[in-house]
Design a protein around this motif. Structure first.
Motif, PDB file in Angstrom:
ATOM      1  N   MET A   1      14.597 -33.199 -34.789  1.00  0.00           N
ATOM      2  CA  MET A   1      15.021 -32.936 -33.425  1.00  0.00           C
ATOM      3  C   MET A   1      15.186 -31.433 -33.189  1.00  0.00           C
ATOM      4  SD  MET A   1      15.876 -34.304 -30.552  1.00  0.00           S
ATOM      5  CE  MET A   1      16.876 -34.134 -29.131  1.00  0.00           C
ATOM      6  N   ASN A   2      15.783 -30.757 -34.200  1.00  0.00           N
ATOM      7  CA  ASN A   2      15.998 -29.315 -34.061  1.00  0.00           C
ATOM      8  C   ASN A   2      14.674 -28.564 -33.949  1.00  0.00           C
ATOM      9  OD1 ASN A   2      18.724 -29.637 -34.174  1.00  0.00           O
ATOM     10  ND2 ASN A   2      18.956 -28.934 -36.279  1.00  0.00           N
ATOM     11  N   ILE A   3      13.698 -28.967 -34.758  1.00  0.00           N
ATOM     12  CA  ILE A   3      12.405 -28.285 -34.738  1.00  0.00           C
ATOM     13  C   ILE A   3      11.744 -28.457 -33.372  1.00  0.00           C
ATOM     14  CG2 ILE A   3      10.093 -28.257 -35.727  1.00  0.00           C
ATOM     15  CD1 ILE A   3      11.389 -28.961 -38.413  1.00  0.00           C
ATOM     16  N   PHE A   4      11.814 -29.663 -32.830  1.00  0.00           N
ATOM     17  CA  PHE A   4      11.245 -29.926 -31.511  1.00  0.00           C
ATOM     18  C   PHE A   4      11.898 -29.047 -30.450  1.00  0.00           C
ATOM     19  CE2 PHE A   4      11.612 -32.261 -27.475  1.00  0.00           C
ATOM     20  CZ  PHE A   4      10.263 -32.279 -27.125  1.00  0.00           C
ATOM     21  N   VAL A   6      13.478 -26.177 -30.880  1.00  0.00           N
ATOM     22  CA  VAL A   6      13.144 -24.770 -31.112  1.00  0.00           C
ATOM     23  C   VAL A   6      11.749 -24.474 -30.589  1.00  0.00           C
ATOM     24  CG1 VAL A   6      12.672 -23.042 -32.894  1.00  0.00           C
ATOM     25  CG2 VAL A   6      14.725 -24.467 -33.040  1.00  0.00           C
ATOM     26  N   ILE A   7      10.790 -25.355 -30.870  1.00  0.00           N
ATOM     27  CA  ILE A   7       9.422 -25.163 -30.373  1.00  0.00           C
ATOM     28  C   ILE A   7       9.413 -25.195 -28.852  1.00  0.00           C
ATOM     29  CG2 ILE A   7       7.129 -26.215 -30.257  1.00  0.00           C
ATOM     30  CD1 ILE A   7       7.573 -27.092 -33.186  1.00  0.00           C
ATOM     31  N   LEU A   8      10.145 -26.129 -28.253  1.00  0.00           N
ATOM     32  CA  LEU A   8      10.230 -26.211 -26.801  1.00  0.00           C
ATOM     33  C   LEU A   8      10.863 -24.948 -26.219  1.00  0.00           C
ATOM     34  CD1 LEU A   8       9.599 -28.149 -24.483  1.00  0.00           C
ATOM     35  CD2 LEU A   8      11.908 -29.058 -24.728  1.00  0.00           C
ATOM     36  N   PHE A   9      11.891 -24.438 -26.880  1.00  0.00           N
ATOM     37  CA  PHE A   9      12.551 -23.209 -26.429  1.00  0.00           C
ATOM     38  C   PHE A   9      11.587 -22.030 -26.477  1.00  0.00           C
ATOM     39  CE2 PHE A   9      14.967 -19.337 -27.331  1.00  0.00           C
ATOM     40  CZ  PHE A   9      15.751 -19.299 -26.200  1.00  0.00           C
ATOM     41  N   VAL A  10      10.810 -21.920 -27.541  1.00  0.00           N
ATOM     42  CA  VAL A  10       9.852 -20.820 -27.667  1.00  0.00           C
ATOM     43  C   VAL A  10       8.790 -20.910 -26.571  1.00  0.00           C
ATOM     44  CG1 VAL A  10       8.033 -19.856 -29.133  1.00  0.00           C
ATOM     45  CG2 VAL A  10      10.245 -20.463 -30.124  1.00  0.00           C
ATOM     46  N   ILE A  11       8.310 -22.113 -26.283  1.00  0.00           N
ATOM     47  CA  ILE A  11       7.310 -22.293 -25.227  1.00  0.00           C
ATOM     48  C   ILE A  11       7.872 -21.876 -23.877  1.00  0.00           C
ATOM     49  CG2 ILE A  11       5.989 -24.028 -23.945  1.00  0.00           C
ATOM     50  CD1 ILE A  11       5.628 -25.494 -26.653  1.00  0.00           C
ATOM     51  N   ILE A  12       9.089 -22.307 -23.575  1.00  0.00           N
ATOM     52  CA  ILE A  12       9.722 -21.948 -22.303  1.00  0.00           C
ATOM     53  C   ILE A  12       9.977 -20.443 -22.237  1.00  0.00           C
ATOM     54  CG2 ILE A  12      11.798 -22.251 -20.891  1.00  0.00           C
ATOM     55  CD1 ILE A  12       9.949 -24.597 -20.693  1.00  0.00           C
ATOM     56  N   ALA A  13      10.371 -19.842 -23.359  1.00  0.00           N
ATOM     57  CA  ALA A  13      10.593 -18.394 -23.381  1.00  0.00           C
ATOM     58  C   ALA A  13       9.286 -17.643 -23.096  1.00  0.00           C
ATOM     59  CB  ALA A  13      11.180 -17.964 -24.719  1.00  0.00           C
ATOM     60  N   LEU A  14       8.185 -18.137 -23.634  1.00  0.00           N
ATOM     61  CA  LEU A  14       6.887 -17.524 -23.345  1.00  0.00           C
ATOM     62  C   LEU A  14       6.523 -17.679 -21.873  1.00  0.00           C
ATOM     63  CD1 LEU A  14       4.853 -18.548 -26.521  1.00  0.00           C
ATOM     64  CD2 LEU A  14       5.705 -16.266 -25.915  1.00  0.00           C
ATOM     65  N   ILE A  60      15.948 -23.465 -17.566  1.00  0.00           N
ATOM     66  CA  ILE A  60      15.524 -24.496 -18.515  1.00  0.00           C
ATOM     67  C   ILE A  60      15.754 -24.024 -19.945  1.00  0.00           C
ATOM     68  CG2 ILE A  60      13.512 -25.743 -19.398  1.00  0.00           C
ATOM     69  CD1 ILE A  60      12.443 -25.734 -16.480  1.00  0.00           C
ATOM     70  N   ALA A  61      15.446 -22.755 -20.216  1.00  0.00           N
ATOM     71  CA  ALA A  61      15.635 -22.208 -21.562  1.00  0.00           C
ATOM     72  C   ALA A  61      17.107 -22.216 -21.958  1.00  0.00           C
ATOM     73  CB  ALA A  61      15.070 -20.794 -21.639  1.00  0.00           C
ATOM     74  N   VAL A  62      17.977 -21.859 -21.035  1.00  0.00           N
ATOM     75  CA  VAL A  62      19.413 -21.880 -21.330  1.00  0.00           C
ATOM     76  C   VAL A  62      19.873 -23.313 -21.587  1.00  0.00           C
ATOM     77  CG1 VAL A  62      21.705 -21.494 -20.329  1.00  0.00           C
ATOM     78  CG2 VAL A  62      19.939 -19.741 -20.125  1.00  0.00           C
ATOM     79  N   GLY A  63      19.378 -24.262 -20.802  1.00  0.00           N
ATOM     80  CA  GLY A  63      19.728 -25.672 -21.031  1.00  0.00           C
ATOM     81  C   GLY A  63      19.281 -26.157 -22.397  1.00  0.00           C
ATOM     82  N   ILE A  64      18.066 -25.799 -22.787  1.00  0.00           N
ATOM     83  CA  ILE A  64      17.564 -26.191 -24.112  1.00  0.00           C
ATOM     84  C   ILE A  64      18.398 -25.543 -25.207  1.00  0.00           C
ATOM     85  CG2 ILE A  64      15.599 -25.973 -25.693  1.00  0.00           C
ATOM     86  CD1 ILE A  64      13.784 -26.239 -23.226  1.00  0.00           C
ATOM     87  N   LEU A  65      18.758 -24.289 -25.006  1.00  0.00           N
ATOM     88  CA  LEU A  65      19.575 -23.593 -25.987  1.00  0.00           C
ATOM     89  C   LEU A  65      20.944 -24.248 -26.144  1.00  0.00           C
ATOM     90  CD1 LEU A  65      19.441 -21.171 -27.876  1.00  0.00           C
ATOM     91  CD2 LEU A  65      20.388 -19.781 -26.050  1.00  0.00           C
ATOM     92  N   VAL A  66      21.543 -24.672 -25.043  1.00  0.00           N
ATOM     93  CA  VAL A  66      22.836 -25.371 -25.102  1.00  0.00           C
ATOM     94  C   VAL A  66      22.699 -26.683 -25.866  1.00  0.00           C
ATOM     95  CG1 VAL A  66      24.552 -26.581 -23.688  1.00  0.00           C
ATOM     96  CG2 VAL A  66      23.806 -24.285 -23.052  1.00  0.00           C
ATOM     97  N   VAL A  67      21.655 -27.453 -25.561  1.00  0.00           N
ATOM     98  CA  VAL A  67      21.430 -28.718 -26.270  1.00  0.00           C
ATOM     99  C   VAL A  67      21.202 -28.453 -27.745  1.00  0.00           C
ATOM    100  CG1 VAL A  67      19.847 -30.666 -26.509  1.00  0.00           C
ATOM    101  CG2 VAL A  67      20.582 -29.941 -24.237  1.00  0.00           C
ATOM    102  N   LEU A  68      20.425 -27.442 -28.071  1.00  0.00           N
ATOM    103  CA  LEU A  68      20.155 -27.096 -29.471  1.00  0.00           C
ATOM    104  C   LEU A  68      21.449 -26.718 -30.201  1.00  0.00           C
ATOM    105  CD1 LEU A  68      17.960 -26.632 -31.615  1.00  0.00           C
ATOM    106  CD2 LEU A  68      17.784 -24.289 -30.805  1.00  0.00           C
ATOM    107  N   MET A  69      22.316 -25.975 -29.542  1.00  0.00           N
ATOM    108  CA  MET A  69      23.589 -25.599 -30.165  1.00  0.00           C
ATOM    109  C   MET A  69      24.482 -26.815 -30.355  1.00  0.00           C
ATOM    110  SD  MET A  69      24.205 -21.992 -28.212  1.00  0.00           S
ATOM    111  CE  MET A  69      25.861 -21.762 -28.803  1.00  0.00           C
ATOM    112  N   LEU A  70      24.496 -27.741 -29.390  1.00  0.00           N
ATOM    113  CA  LEU A  70      25.311 -28.950 -29.522  1.00  0.00           C
ATOM    114  C   LEU A  70      24.796 -29.843 -30.640  1.00  0.00           C
ATOM    115  CD1 LEU A  70      25.929 -29.856 -25.766  1.00  0.00           C
ATOM    116  CD2 LEU A  70      27.598 -28.984 -27.429  1.00  0.00           C
ATOM    117  N   VAL A  71      23.476 -29.956 -30.760  1.00  0.00           N
ATOM    118  CA  VAL A  71      22.893 -30.766 -31.827  1.00  0.00           C
ATOM    119  C   VAL A  71      23.177 -30.124 -33.187  1.00  0.00           C
ATOM    120  CG1 VAL A  71      20.687 -31.508 -32.822  1.00  0.00           C
ATOM    121  CG2 VAL A  71      21.125 -31.822 -30.380  1.00  0.00           C
TER     122      VAL A  71
END
Length: 75
Positions: A1-4, A6-14, A60-71
């Motif tokens: 889940m974490n890898i997914f 992180v990859i999603l976060f990198v895509i959104i950051a790009l 969206i990136a901030v939301g993904i980052l929050v979810v990643l930190m919670l996970v």
């Protein structure tokens, strides 16, 4: 889940960087006529479109980052 996430976060950051660069290019392509025209020009429209896209992708990136930190915190 974490890898997914992180990859999603990198895509959104790009996507954020892409929207930022396109907005800057639209800004640099402004002509004197664009500045003197009282209406909304295509350059202004592109700048606004890219600004809103960048803000959307950043949210969206901030939301993904929050979810990643919670996970990461729960695991």
């Amino acid at each position: 889940m974490n890898i997914f996430l992180v990859i999603l976060f990198v895509i959104i950051a790009l996507m954020v960087v892409f929207a930022l660069v396109r907005g800057l290019i639209a800004f640099l392509r402004m002509t004197k006529e664009d500045l003197e025209n009282p209406g909304i020009t295509k350059s202004h429209q592109m700048q606004n479109k890219m600004m809103f896209a960048r803000v959307k992708y950043q949210a969206i990136a901030v939301g993904i980052l929050v979810v990643l930190m919670l996970v990461a915190q729960s695991g």
